[in-house]
Scaffold this active site. Structure first.
Site, mmCIF file in Angstrom:
data_model
loop_
_atom_site.group_PDB
_atom_site.id
_atom_site.type_symbol
_atom_site.label_atom_id
_atom_site.label_comp_id
_atom_site.label_asym_id
_atom_site.label_seq_id
_atom_site.Cartn_x
_atom_site.Cartn_y
_atom_site.Cartn_z
ATOM 1 N N GLN A 39 -56.934 13.264 64.599
ATOM 2 C CA GLN A 39 -56.871 14.725 64.547
ATOM 3 C C GLN A 39 -57.856 15.351 63.559
ATOM 4 O O GLN A 39 -58.181 16.521 63.683
ATOM 5 C CB GLN A 39 -55.445 15.175 64.200
ATOM 6 C CG GLN A 39 -54.449 14.840 65.300
ATOM 7 C CD GLN A 39 -53.039 15.305 64.965
ATOM 8 O OE1 GLN A 39 -52.298 14.600 64.309
ATOM 9 N NE2 GLN A 39 -52.678 16.490 65.420
ATOM 10 N N ARG A 96 -50.313 11.606 52.972
ATOM 11 C CA ARG A 96 -50.034 10.686 54.080
ATOM 12 C C ARG A 96 -51.147 10.809 55.117
ATOM 13 O O ARG A 96 -51.378 11.892 55.652
ATOM 14 C CB ARG A 96 -48.681 11.040 54.721
ATOM 15 C CG ARG A 96 -48.401 10.239 55.969
ATOM 16 C CD ARG A 96 -47.060 10.539 56.643
ATOM 17 N NE ARG A 96 -47.002 9.785 57.882
ATOM 18 C CZ ARG A 96 -46.741 10.294 59.086
ATOM 19 N NH1 ARG A 96 -46.437 11.571 59.227
ATOM 20 N NH2 ARG A 96 -46.747 9.522 60.139
ATOM 21 N N HIS A 142 -51.040 5.966 64.402
ATOM 22 C CA HIS A 142 -50.724 7.347 64.803
ATOM 23 C C HIS A 142 -51.457 7.635 66.113
ATOM 24 O O HIS A 142 -52.388 8.431 66.170
ATOM 25 C CB HIS A 142 -51.114 8.329 63.690
ATOM 26 C CG HIS A 142 -50.431 9.669 63.778
ATOM 27 N ND1 HIS A 142 -49.725 10.225 62.727
ATOM 28 C CD2 HIS A 142 -50.357 10.562 64.782
ATOM 29 C CE1 HIS A 142 -49.255 11.411 63.084
ATOM 30 N NE2 HIS A 142 -49.630 11.649 64.332
ATOM 31 N N ASN A 188 -46.008 6.019 63.888
ATOM 32 C CA ASN A 188 -45.609 7.418 63.896
ATOM 33 C C ASN A 188 -44.985 7.773 65.250
ATOM 34 O O ASN A 188 -45.637 7.690 66.283
ATOM 35 C CB ASN A 188 -46.831 8.322 63.674
ATOM 36 C CG ASN A 188 -46.444 9.793 63.642
ATOM 37 O OD1 ASN A 188 -45.804 10.244 62.695
ATOM 38 N ND2 ASN A 188 -46.801 10.550 64.678
ATOM 39 N N ASN A 329 -39.808 13.004 60.800
ATOM 40 C CA ASN A 329 -40.634 14.141 61.232
ATOM 41 C C ASN A 329 -39.722 15.129 61.932
ATOM 42 O O ASN A 329 -39.003 14.766 62.867
ATOM 43 C CB ASN A 329 -41.709 13.696 62.226
ATOM 44 C CG ASN A 329 -42.863 12.979 61.546
ATOM 45 O OD1 ASN A 329 -42.865 12.790 60.337
ATOM 46 N ND2 ASN A 329 -43.850 12.590 62.336
ATOM 47 N N TYR A 331 -39.268 19.409 63.223
ATOM 48 C CA TYR A 331 -39.857 20.731 63.379
ATOM 49 C C TYR A 331 -38.885 21.809 63.825
ATOM 50 O O TYR A 331 -39.018 22.961 63.440
ATOM 51 C CB TYR A 331 -41.028 20.670 64.377
ATOM 52 C CG TYR A 331 -42.231 19.921 63.838
ATOM 53 C CD1 TYR A 331 -43.222 20.586 63.135
ATOM 54 C CD2 TYR A 331 -42.356 18.536 63.993
ATOM 55 C CE1 TYR A 331 -44.323 19.912 62.620
ATOM 56 C CE2 TYR A 331 -43.460 17.853 63.478
ATOM 57 C CZ TYR A 331 -44.432 18.549 62.797
ATOM 58 O OH TYR A 331 -45.519 17.881 62.278
ATOM 59 N N TRP A 422 -46.850 19.217 57.226
ATOM 60 C CA TRP A 422 -47.812 19.054 58.312
ATOM 61 C C TRP A 422 -48.442 20.409 58.542
ATOM 62 O O TRP A 422 -47.740 21.321 58.922
ATOM 63 C CB TRP A 422 -47.149 18.550 59.597
ATOM 64 C CG TRP A 422 -48.214 18.310 60.629
ATOM 65 C CD1 TRP A 422 -48.682 19.210 61.557
ATOM 66 C CD2 TRP A 422 -48.985 17.108 60.804
ATOM 67 N NE1 TRP A 422 -49.695 18.642 62.283
ATOM 68 C CE2 TRP A 422 -49.904 17.359 61.848
ATOM 69 C CE3 TRP A 422 -48.986 15.855 60.165
ATOM 70 C CZ2 TRP A 422 -50.825 16.397 62.280
ATOM 71 C CZ3 TRP A 422 -49.899 14.908 60.593
ATOM 72 C CH2 TRP A 422 -50.801 15.173 61.642
ATOM 73 N N GLU A 429 -55.002 19.476 67.803
ATOM 74 C CA GLU A 429 -53.583 19.366 68.150
ATOM 75 C C GLU A 429 -53.430 18.710 69.529
ATOM 76 O O GLU A 429 -52.885 19.279 70.466
ATOM 77 C CB GLU A 429 -52.935 20.757 68.053
ATOM 78 C CG GLU A 429 -51.462 20.853 68.371
ATOM 79 C CD GLU A 429 -50.535 19.974 67.551
ATOM 80 O OE1 GLU A 429 -50.963 19.356 66.550
ATOM 81 O OE2 GLU A 429 -49.356 19.891 67.925
ATOM 82 N N TRP A 430 -53.952 17.512 69.636
ATOM 83 C CA TRP A 430 -53.810 16.671 70.827
ATOM 84 C C TRP A 430 -54.159 17.441 72.107
ATOM 85 O O TRP A 430 -55.204 18.078 72.151
ATOM 86 C CB TRP A 430 -52.397 16.063 70.857
ATOM 87 C CG TRP A 430 -52.073 15.351 69.567
ATOM 88 C CD1 TRP A 430 -51.169 15.745 68.616
ATOM 89 C CD2 TRP A 430 -52.669 14.143 69.041
ATOM 90 N NE1 TRP A 430 -51.158 14.849 67.559
ATOM 91 C CE2 TRP A 430 -52.057 13.862 67.788
ATOM 92 C CE3 TRP A 430 -53.651 13.252 69.515
ATOM 93 C CZ2 TRP A 430 -52.402 12.755 67.006
ATOM 94 C CZ3 TRP A 430 -53.989 12.141 68.737
ATOM 95 C CH2 TRP A 430 -53.362 11.910 67.508
HETATM 96 C C1 PNW Z 1 -46.091 15.541 65.514
HETATM 97 N N1 PNW Z 1 -41.559 17.748 69.606
HETATM 98 O O1 PNW Z 1 -45.676 15.357 66.816
HETATM 99 C C2 PNW Z 1 -47.266 14.608 65.318
HETATM 100 O O2 PNW Z 1 -46.948 13.526 64.490
HETATM 101 C C3 PNW Z 1 -48.524 15.280 64.858
HETATM 102 O O3 PNW Z 1 -49.621 14.456 65.110
HETATM 103 C C4 PNW Z 1 -48.650 16.656 65.478
HETATM 104 O O4 PNW Z 1 -49.864 17.276 65.231
HETATM 105 C C5 PNW Z 1 -47.499 17.477 64.935
HETATM 106 O O5 PNW Z 1 -46.263 16.877 65.236
HETATM 107 C C6 PNW Z 1 -47.461 18.914 65.434
HETATM 108 O O6 PNW Z 1 -47.266 18.967 66.803
HETATM 109 C C7 PNW Z 1 -44.648 16.025 67.423
HETATM 110 O O7 PNW Z 1 -41.347 17.451 70.741
HETATM 111 C C8 PNW Z 1 -44.175 15.480 68.571
HETATM 112 O O8 PNW Z 1 -40.820 18.558 69.073
HETATM 113 C C9 PNW Z 1 -43.152 16.043 69.272
HETATM 114 C C10 PNW Z 1 -42.569 17.182 68.853
HETATM 115 C C11 PNW Z 1 -43.004 17.745 67.709
HETATM 116 C C12 PNW Z 1 -44.066 17.175 66.991
#
Ligand code: PNW
Length: 478
Positions: A39, A96, A142, A188, A329, A331, A422, A429-430
């Site tokens: 990334q 990290r 990752h 990850n 992780n 969100y 993060w 962002e992928w």
């Molecule tokens: C993470 N979801 O992935 C990753 O580890 C990072 O590389 C990425 O940039 C970051 O979140 C922000 O998107 C996620 O489904 C994968 O909720 C899945 C989810 C959230 C984050």
């Protein structure tokens, strides 16, 4: 994060009807920022790096990544000194980052040559971090498998081959970097590798029904491979390196929290719990408890879920106690529908109460100190530097999520040892390309100029304040 159409059109600014309280955090609580190699690094073929599945996936035509790739990204590969100075100015305790496997072994396999220039890059990065008093936390994987092992045997789809190649790669990393690294992460987000890369196909290698792969079995085989490869490497670290290098190792699992759609309905409560078992305990139970997959998964999936042989069960049981922490992780929260105010992407809403509940759920099930290895958000409408720097939405999000940690620690007695935002900087962002910005540092992708956002300064100041509060006689909260 996975598609450009996720971007929320409506510009909502309120993060929550709740105010940030700035509650105390323990003195030794460590904060940092997180990134991943593909990334941010760029330098896609610099210094002998081999291609990864992401180099391939981001160049497909028609594009499956919003027309964008990370050949250059933030060009961190050539700008580590600047980036480390920036993070040092924010007072972080840890950083990290992940290692790109195909920089270390361009073809990936256990009989393939090692690339000393790739090793030198990470070695210098670690030295520079330590020179700034920043502790490196290193993720071995990752999402960027060497393309050559994918071409040879499908990478995760061949459990034994992958396990052996990953063990060899990890061994090289421990030998070369382990004298200076105290915290390791093997993988990850196995859930994302399994489901998003082998079921709905939004991440590399992009397997899904539309391209004709077997989505009924592949995700579960991939999960199986990750669990066993993690166990092998954790045990190898404990047997060969831990005593001399004095480090810790574990895995990072992601997961939303799931609220029952109707709290009063026992069916809905069961459904929400089942979702967490499929999301988190799929990996957590074998890895941290050394047990089989949750019974509910076996009942639902039958033969589609691989079985652990007696030898593999023994490996899991021996490896489980090696895990020194739970890498989390997190969100957002769902409730059959999404809950809370919208961020800059549709899948992420602000729901700190769900975070607190998930911290409790994880603590109760696994009893390991939790490190929040990723948490953050993009702001609605965030784009160029003029809208990005005064990122009140993100500051509020951070503030509320940190308050949730304080409550989990002091009111619920959950052990939480650290928090990594993060991300250090806006990045690739992928499959959503450069649209959503998660950074606490703004990156202009034309000029590659970096500008610290107000949320970066907010984190610097609030961690100082929150840790000071936990000492103060005035701290009525604890
Ligand atoms: C993470 N979801 O992935 C990753 O580890 C990072 O590389 C990425 O940039 C970051 O979140 C922000 O998107 C996620 O489904 C994968 O909720 C899945 C989810 C959230 C984050």
């Amino acid at each position: 994060m996975f598609s450009a159409s996720d971007t929320v059109a409506a510009l909502e600014t309120a993060t929550s009807d709740r105010e940030v309280e700035a509650l105390p955090l323990p003195h030794g609580f460590q904060w940092g920022t997180a990134t991943a190699a593909y990334q941010i690094e760029g330098g896609a073929s610099q210094d002998g790096k081999g291609p990864s599945i992401w180099d391939t996936f981001s160049h497909l035509s028609p594009s499956r990544t919003n027309g964008e790739n990370a050949d250059v990204a933030c060009d961190h590969y050539n700008r580590t000194t600047v980036d480390i100075k920036l993070m040092a100015s924010l007072g972080v305790d840890v950083y990290r980052f992940s290692i790109a496997w195909s920089r270390i072994i361009p073809l990936g396999g256990r009989n393939d040559p090692i690339n000393e220039r790739g090793i030198a890059f990470y070695s210098n990065l670690i030295d520079e971090l330590l020179a700034h008093n920043i502790a490196p936390v290193v993720t071995l994987y990752h999402w960027d498998a060497p393309q050559a092992i994918y071409d040879r045997y499908g990478a995760f789809l061949n459990t034994e081959e992958f396990q052996a190649d990953f063990e060899n790669y990890a061994h090289i990393c421990f030998s070369r970097f382990g004298n200076r690294v105290r915290k390791w992460v093997t993988f990850n987000e196995p859930y994302i590798i399994s489901i998003f890369a082998h079921l709905n196909g939004t991440l590399a290698p992009g397997h899904c029904r539309a391209v004709g792969t077997d989505t009924k079995t592949e995700p579960w085989i991939v999960g199986h491979t990750i669990i066993l490869s993690h166990a092998t490497v954790a045990l190898m670290y404990a047997n060969e390196f831990r005593d001399t290098q004095k480090g810790e190792i574990s895995i990072v699992l992601n997961g939303h929290y799931y609220e029952p759609y109707d709290q009063a309905s026992s069916q809905d409560r069961d459904a929400a719990e089942r979702r967490l078992l499929f999301y988190i305990a799929w990996f957590g139970d074998p890895v941290f408890l050394g047990e089989d997959y949750p019974a509910v998964m076996r009942a639902y999936l039958g033969d589609r879920l691989p079985t652990f042989t007696a030898k593999q069960r023994e490996l899991l049981q021996r490896a489980a106690p090696v895990n020194a922490y739970y890498g989390m992780n997190h969100y957002s929260t769902n409730e059959g529908k999404t809950v809370g105010p919208a961020s800059g992407v549709a899948w992420l809403r602000v729901a700190p109460e769900g975070f607190r509940k998930l911290l409790n759920w994880i603590w109760k099930r696994y009893r390991l100190p939790i490190i929040v290895t990723e948490n953050g958000c993009p702001c609605p409408g965030e784009k160029d530097v003029s809208t990005a720097v005064d990122d009140k939405f993100r500051q509020n999000y951070f503030g509320l999520y940190l308050d949730a940690i304080s409550r989990a620690i002091y009111e619920d007695r959950v052990t939480v040892d650290g928090y990594y935002a993060w991300s250090l900087m806006d990045n690739y962002e992928w499959s959503a390309g450069y649209g959503p910005r998660f950074g606490i540092i703004h990156v202009d992708f034309e000029t590659l100029e970096r500008t610290i956002k107000n949320s970066g300064y907010y984190l610097r100041d609030t961690f100082m304040e929150r840790r000071r509060l936990s000492h103060s006689k005035d701290a009525t909260y604890i």
